[in-house]
Motif scaffolding. Structure first.
Motif, mmCIF file in Angstrom:
data_model
loop_
_atom_site.group_PDB
_atom_site.id
_atom_site.type_symbol
_atom_site.label_atom_id
_atom_site.label_comp_id
_atom_site.label_asym_id
_atom_site.label_seq_id
_atom_site.Cartn_x
_atom_site.Cartn_y
_atom_site.Cartn_z
ATOM 1 N N GLY A 1 -41.707 32.989 86.271
ATOM 2 C CA GLY A 1 -40.961 34.227 86.050
ATOM 3 C C GLY A 1 -39.523 33.966 85.657
ATOM 4 O O GLY A 1 -38.975 34.626 84.766
ATOM 5 N N VAL A 2 -38.889 32.970 86.300
ATOM 6 C CA VAL A 2 -37.510 32.610 85.958
ATOM 7 C C VAL A 2 -37.449 32.015 84.553
ATOM 8 O O VAL A 2 -36.517 32.304 83.782
ATOM 9 N N MET A 3 -38.444 31.212 84.176
ATOM 10 C CA MET A 3 -38.474 30.632 82.830
ATOM 11 C C MET A 3 -38.615 31.726 81.774
ATOM 12 O O MET A 3 -37.998 31.648 80.691
ATOM 13 N N ALA A 4 -39.413 32.747 82.055
ATOM 14 C CA ALA A 4 -39.552 33.873 81.119
ATOM 15 C C ALA A 4 -38.228 34.622 80.994
ATOM 16 O O ALA A 4 -37.841 35.045 79.891
ATOM 17 N N THR A 5 -37.527 34.790 82.111
ATOM 18 C CA THR A 5 -36.225 35.465 82.081
ATOM 19 C C THR A 5 -35.216 34.670 81.252
ATOM 20 O O THR A 5 -34.415 35.248 80.504
ATOM 21 N N GLU A 6 -35.254 33.346 81.381
ATOM 22 C CA GLU A 6 -34.352 32.488 80.590
ATOM 23 C C GLU A 6 -34.625 32.657 79.089
ATOM 24 O O GLU A 6 -33.677 32.731 78.289
ATOM 25 N N CYS A 7 -35.903 32.720 78.704
ATOM 26 C CA CYS A 7 -36.250 32.953 77.290
ATOM 27 C C CYS A 7 -35.723 34.304 76.815
ATOM 28 O O CYS A 7 -35.184 34.431 75.709
ATOM 29 N N PHE A 8 -35.881 35.308 77.652
ATOM 30 C CA PHE A 8 -35.416 36.664 77.328
ATOM 31 C C PHE A 8 -33.898 36.687 77.117
ATOM 32 O O PHE A 8 -33.395 37.273 76.149
ATOM 33 N N LEU A 9 -33.156 36.017 77.990
ATOM 34 C CA LEU A 9 -31.702 36.000 77.869
ATOM 35 C C LEU A 9 -31.253 35.263 76.614
ATOM 36 O O LEU A 9 -30.281 35.671 75.961
ATOM 37 N N SER A 10 -31.952 34.185 76.264
ATOM 38 C CA SER A 10 -31.556 33.408 75.084
ATOM 39 C C SER A 10 -31.734 34.199 73.791
ATOM 40 O O SER A 10 -30.994 33.981 72.825
ATOM 41 N N ILE A 11 -32.700 35.122 73.761
ATOM 42 C CA ILE A 11 -32.965 35.908 72.554
ATOM 43 C C ILE A 11 -32.186 37.215 72.540
ATOM 44 O O ILE A 11 -31.581 37.587 71.536
ATOM 45 N N CYS A 12 -32.156 37.902 73.672
ATOM 46 C CA CYS A 12 -31.555 39.239 73.721
ATOM 47 C C CYS A 12 -30.045 39.214 73.960
ATOM 48 O O CYS A 12 -29.348 40.167 73.616
ATOM 49 N N PHE A 13 -29.538 38.141 74.580
ATOM 50 C CA PHE A 13 -28.106 38.037 74.840
ATOM 51 C C PHE A 13 -27.600 36.664 74.407
ATOM 52 O O PHE A 13 -27.094 35.884 75.232
ATOM 53 N N PRO A 14 -27.714 36.335 73.115
ATOM 54 C CA PRO A 14 -27.351 34.980 72.661
ATOM 55 C C PRO A 14 -25.874 34.649 72.856
ATOM 56 O O PRO A 14 -25.529 33.493 73.112
ATOM 57 N N LEU A 15 -24.988 35.650 72.737
ATOM 58 C CA LEU A 15 -23.557 35.384 72.866
ATOM 59 C C LEU A 15 -23.148 35.163 74.322
ATOM 60 O O LEU A 15 -22.179 34.453 74.597
#
Length: 301
Positions: free
Chosen positions: A108-122
């Motif tokens: 679940g944490v790994m999925a959240t990390e992927c989400f943050l890298s795409i949706c909040f790149p800055l």
């Protein structure tokens, strides 16, 4: 003739048990060797150690190694001795339970990390740091440990001393016999997996809606989250195991040992075989450093 037949059956059963144990140990050693190579590759390269994504992956692999080692040990002891002392079973059971609970939370944490890298790149580099990742990993272990500690306290409070010196088939229900422990286990499993599934669904659809269809990184992130979901589904099969065993016991009562062995390989070993393939070899950066390490080892040999 009857004596000869019984002796032949006993001999055949013995060699069958030995063969199953050897197969399980070989599979475990092979998977742990691959995982150990990946952990060594991670530790040798600062580029990997400084990336939260690979820190989470290394933790997943280490956790799989612990879970696989303990579960195979219990399996071999069960086949060899049939029953072992309760206190020994408890010492083996605790790390197995905790590491098993760690897996879906880590995914679940790994999925959240992927989400943050795409949706909040800055903001990604400010949100996802190695220090914060290590804190989250510590939190995962704390939550998983707290989920099983009440069972230990209930066990110590309700069982007599002679129970810990008695011998049982090493299974969670044979050690934690309280009805409260069983109900709490079911509730905690449901809460853990509802939380993880909600996280996976949310992150997947946010990535799907936020990123452009042509964006290769977004496409890879969506695929990765789907793979996380597949891994969680495999984890959930562990908790369906009691129901599956009861079903197959009723259908094939004479094949119970073979049924236990088959489910052990499918549910406990197979998911650990997939982890390095899905998350390690699939990643270009990690694969590059892993290839370099393998080439160096071959050259020295």
């Amino acid at each position: 003739m009857n004596a000869t037949s019984e002796g032949g059956n006993a001999s055949g059963s013995f060699f069958t048990d030995v063969g199953k144990n050897v197969l399980v140990v070989i599979l475990g050693l092979s998977i742990n060797s691959v995982n150990a190579t990946m952990v060594h590759t991670f530790r040798k390269h600062h580029v990997l150690r400084s990336n939260p994504r690979y820190v989470l992956f290394a933790h997943l692999v280490l956790n799989d190694m612990i879970q696989l080692t303990v579960s195979i040990s219990v399996h071999v002891f069960s086949y060899t001795f049939r029953t072992i002392h309760v206190f020994i079973c408890l010492l083996l059971m605790l790390p197995a339970i905790i590491s098993n609970m760690n897996t879906p939370l880590n995914l679940g944490v790994m999925a959240t990390e992927c989400f943050l890298s795409i949706c909040f790149p800055l903001r990604y580099n400010n949100i996802c740091t190695v220090k914060r990742t290590c804190i989250v990993i510590g939190f995962i272990w704390a939550v998983s440990s707290l989920s099983v500690l009440p069972d230990v306290f209930i066990l110590l409070a309700t069982e007599q001393q002679h129970f810990f010196l008695s011998r049982v088939f090493c299974d969670r229900d044979n050690v934690f016999r309280s009805s409260y422990s069983k109900e709490k286990r079911n509730v905690s499993h449901i809460l853990f997996f509802v939380l993880v599934w909600l996280t996976l669904f949310y992150t997947y659809f946010r990535v799907l809606l936020t990123a452009k269809a042509a964006d290769a990184d977004a496409t890879k992130a969506r695929s990765t989250i789907l793979l996380h979901a597949f891994q969680v589904l495999l984890c959930m099969s562990t908790y369906a195991l009691p129901f599956l065993l009861q079903l197959f016991r009723d259908l094939f009562p004479k094949q119970i040992v073979s049924i236990y062995f088959t489910f052990f390989v499918i549910i406990q070993i197979f998911p650990r075989f997939l982890s390095p393939i899905i998350y390690g070899l699939r990643d270009k950066t990690f694969r590059k450093y892993l290839s370099r390490y393998c080439l160096c080892v071959q050259t020295k040999a």
